[in-house]
Scaffold this motif. Structure first.
Motif, PDB file in Angstrom:
ATOM      1  N   GLU A 154      21.049   5.442 -13.615  1.00 19.75           N
ATOM      2  CA  GLU A 154      21.473   6.706 -13.029  1.00 19.75           C
ATOM      3  C   GLU A 154      22.982   6.863 -13.094  1.00 19.75           C
ATOM      4  O   GLU A 154      23.491   7.975 -13.244  1.00 19.75           O
ATOM      5  CB  GLU A 154      21.001   6.805 -11.576  1.00 19.75           C
ATOM      6  N   ARG A 155      23.725   5.768 -13.011  1.00 18.39           N
ATOM      7  CA  ARG A 155      25.185   5.856 -13.007  1.00 18.39           C
ATOM      8  C   ARG A 155      25.712   6.484 -14.295  1.00 18.39           C
ATOM      9  O   ARG A 155      26.729   7.183 -14.279  1.00 18.39           O
ATOM     10  CB  ARG A 155      25.809   4.486 -12.810  1.00 18.39           C
ATOM     11  N   THR A 190      18.884  16.692 -11.795  1.00 20.50           N
ATOM     12  CA  THR A 190      18.918  15.389 -12.454  1.00 20.50           C
ATOM     13  C   THR A 190      18.346  14.310 -11.539  1.00 20.50           C
ATOM     14  O   THR A 190      17.546  13.470 -11.979  1.00 20.50           O
ATOM     15  CB  THR A 190      20.359  15.035 -12.863  1.00 20.50           C
ATOM     16  N   ALA A 191      18.751  14.326 -10.288  1.00 21.82           N
ATOM     17  CA  ALA A 191      18.250  13.330  -9.336  1.00 21.82           C
ATOM     18  C   ALA A 191      16.740  13.439  -9.191  1.00 21.82           C
ATOM     19  O   ALA A 191      16.025  12.422  -9.140  1.00 21.82           O
ATOM     20  CB  ALA A 191      18.931  13.518  -7.986  1.00 21.82           C
ATOM     21  N   ARG A 193      23.257  18.207 -10.393  1.00 22.19           N
ATOM     22  CA  ARG A 193      23.031  16.919  -9.725  1.00 22.19           C
ATOM     23  C   ARG A 193      21.645  16.885  -9.073  1.00 22.19           C
ATOM     24  O   ARG A 193      20.935  15.875  -9.153  1.00 22.19           O
ATOM     25  CB  ARG A 193      24.120  16.679  -8.668  1.00 22.19           C
ATOM     26  N   ALA A 248      14.677   8.603 -19.564  1.00 25.71           N
ATOM     27  CA  ALA A 248      15.428   7.664 -18.726  1.00 25.71           C
ATOM     28  C   ALA A 248      14.530   6.528 -18.250  1.00 25.71           C
ATOM     29  O   ALA A 248      14.950   5.361 -18.222  1.00 25.71           O
ATOM     30  CB  ALA A 248      16.049   8.393 -17.542  1.00 25.71           C
ATOM     31  N   ARG A 249      13.294   6.859 -17.900  1.00 27.23           N
ATOM     32  CA  ARG A 249      12.362   5.817 -17.451  1.00 27.23           C
ATOM     33  C   ARG A 249      11.919   4.941 -18.611  1.00 27.23           C
ATOM     34  O   ARG A 249      11.811   3.719 -18.480  1.00 27.23           O
ATOM     35  CB  ARG A 249      11.156   6.454 -16.750  1.00 27.23           C
ATOM     36  N   GLY A 274      14.098  12.880 -17.443  1.00 21.69           N
ATOM     37  CA  GLY A 274      13.454  11.921 -16.546  1.00 21.69           C
ATOM     38  C   GLY A 274      12.526  10.991 -17.302  1.00 21.69           C
ATOM     39  O   GLY A 274      12.490   9.778 -17.039  1.00 21.69           O
ATOM     40  N   ALA A 290      24.157   8.835 -16.066  1.00 20.98           N
ATOM     41  CA  ALA A 290      23.932  10.270 -15.906  1.00 20.98           C
ATOM     42  C   ALA A 290      25.000  10.866 -15.002  1.00 20.98           C
ATOM     43  O   ALA A 290      25.544  11.949 -15.278  1.00 20.98           O
ATOM     44  CB  ALA A 290      22.540  10.524 -15.339  1.00 20.98           C
ATOM     45  N   GLN A 291      25.319  10.155 -13.925  1.00 19.75           N
ATOM     46  CA  GLN A 291      26.334  10.646 -13.005  1.00 19.75           C
ATOM     47  C   GLN A 291      27.718  10.654 -13.654  1.00 19.75           C
ATOM     48  O   GLN A 291      28.553  11.517 -13.352  1.00 19.75           O
ATOM     49  CB  GLN A 291      26.347   9.807 -11.730  1.00 19.75           C
ATOM     50  N   LEU A 342      15.063  12.021 -12.327  1.00 16.67           N
ATOM     51  CA  LEU A 342      15.133  10.566 -12.373  1.00 16.67           C
ATOM     52  C   LEU A 342      14.200   9.921 -11.356  1.00 16.67           C
ATOM     53  O   LEU A 342      13.758   8.783 -11.543  1.00 16.67           O
ATOM     54  CB  LEU A 342      16.577  10.110 -12.127  1.00 16.67           C
TER      55      LEU A 342
END
Length: 303
Positions: free
Chosen positions: A99-100, A71-72, A68, A92-93, A89, A102-103, A75
């Motif tokens: 982000e949800r 990943t955070a 976590r 994702a951009r 990262g 990924a979570q 991101l």
């Protein structure tokens, strides 16, 4: 980062690796970056290497917290020093991956860390969403599907569910060795298989019935996912349909082998994979339009 991701998929999944070569270059590299993060996170959670030699880890909570945290940071645009997380990262951009999602995947690792097991078929689908369906949705975004195109994202999730159901059917023995079981307890009770004893020889024929049930479910979701290819560019549709066929063969082979499905690990040959590359090319050229998704299928959570 891209080269590290390419090596990751080459070592971690020959099936996905071959299918990914069918994408255009930009999509292919982004798919590799997404895969590398999924693979690195899964390996960290389970103390394995490239998806192999899963073991019971002594510090599951600490491993989950590390996933976590990295990943955070990735991101947020921070450098983690880990190419797999840094690459995620970037993709994702570039592809606006929320982000949800990924979570959601990491929450699947959390279920395993807690020693969770499914009670019902609905529980099984919920787990499959977290560890694979969410990845299917992220892959759709990588392929350029609009985040507002819920119908196509549902089909992408369906493909992830199909893959995971096939995985579960194939890996029942391997999962048992690691202290895990993804067969719903209601299914085991239905077949009169005592908890924790499903791999015993006395129950092998009954276990084969449950594996065949998993294979049928996988086939249902694979069939649904194929309609999503109508919304994709040709090369993306080609890659998706090839992956669907290659992975679908795993579930079909498990069902075919019956009680002998776990005598050795089921896999698809290189020739069979190449065969699906050819068939998928034709399927992508002749694909029809979208159709209404069956209301009987489990549907991913909406937010």
């Amino acid at each position: 980062m891209v080269e590290a991701a390419r090596l990751s998929i080459a070592r971690g999944s020959k099936s996905f690796g071959m299918a990914s070569t069918l994408f255009d270059r930009a999509t292919r590299e982004r798919a590799w970056l997404l895969y590398a993060w999924c693979r690195a996170s899964d390996d960290l959670a389970d103390g394995q290497e490239m998806g192999h030699n899963m073991q019971v880890v002594a510090d599951p909570a600490a491993r989950l917290a590390k996933i976590r945290e990295r990943t955070a940071a990735a991101l947020a645009g921070e450098t983690t020093g880990d190419p797999a997380f840094d690459g995620f990262g970037v993709v994702a951009r570039e592809c606006a991956i929320p982000e949800r999602l990924a979570q959601d995947l990491i929450d699947g690792f959390a279920l395993d860390a807690e020693g969770w097991r499914p009670r019902s078929e609905d529980d099984l689908f919920r787990y499959c969403y977290h560890v694979a369906g969410a990845v299917g949705v992220m892959m759709a975004l990588v392929m350029g599907v609009s985040p507002d195109d819920e119908a196509t994202l549902d089909r992408a999730c369906d493909l992830g569910l199909a893959f995971q159901l096939a995985n579960i059917a194939r890996d029942i023995c391997e999962d048992d060795a690691a202290g895990r079981c993804y067969l719903p307890t209601e299914w085991l009770a239905e077949m009169d298989i005592p908890p924790g004893e499903h791999m015993k020889t006395a129950y092998r024929k009954r276990l084969a019935v449950l594996a065949q049930r998993l294979a049928r479910l996988a086939a249902d979701y694979e069939a649904s996912a194929r309609f999503g290819a109508a919304a994709l560019p040709f090369r993306s549709a080609w890659a998706v349909l090839a992956a669907a066929g290659i992975y679908g063969d795993i579930a079909r082979e498990v069902a075919k082998q019956g009680e002998h499905a776990w005598d050795h690990r089921v896999h698809t040959s290189k020739a069979a994979k190449l065969g699906w590359v050819v068939k998928a090319g034709w399927q992508a050229l002749t694909r029809g339009g979208a159709s209404t998704r069956s209301p009987k299928l489990w549907t991913r959570p909406r937010r």
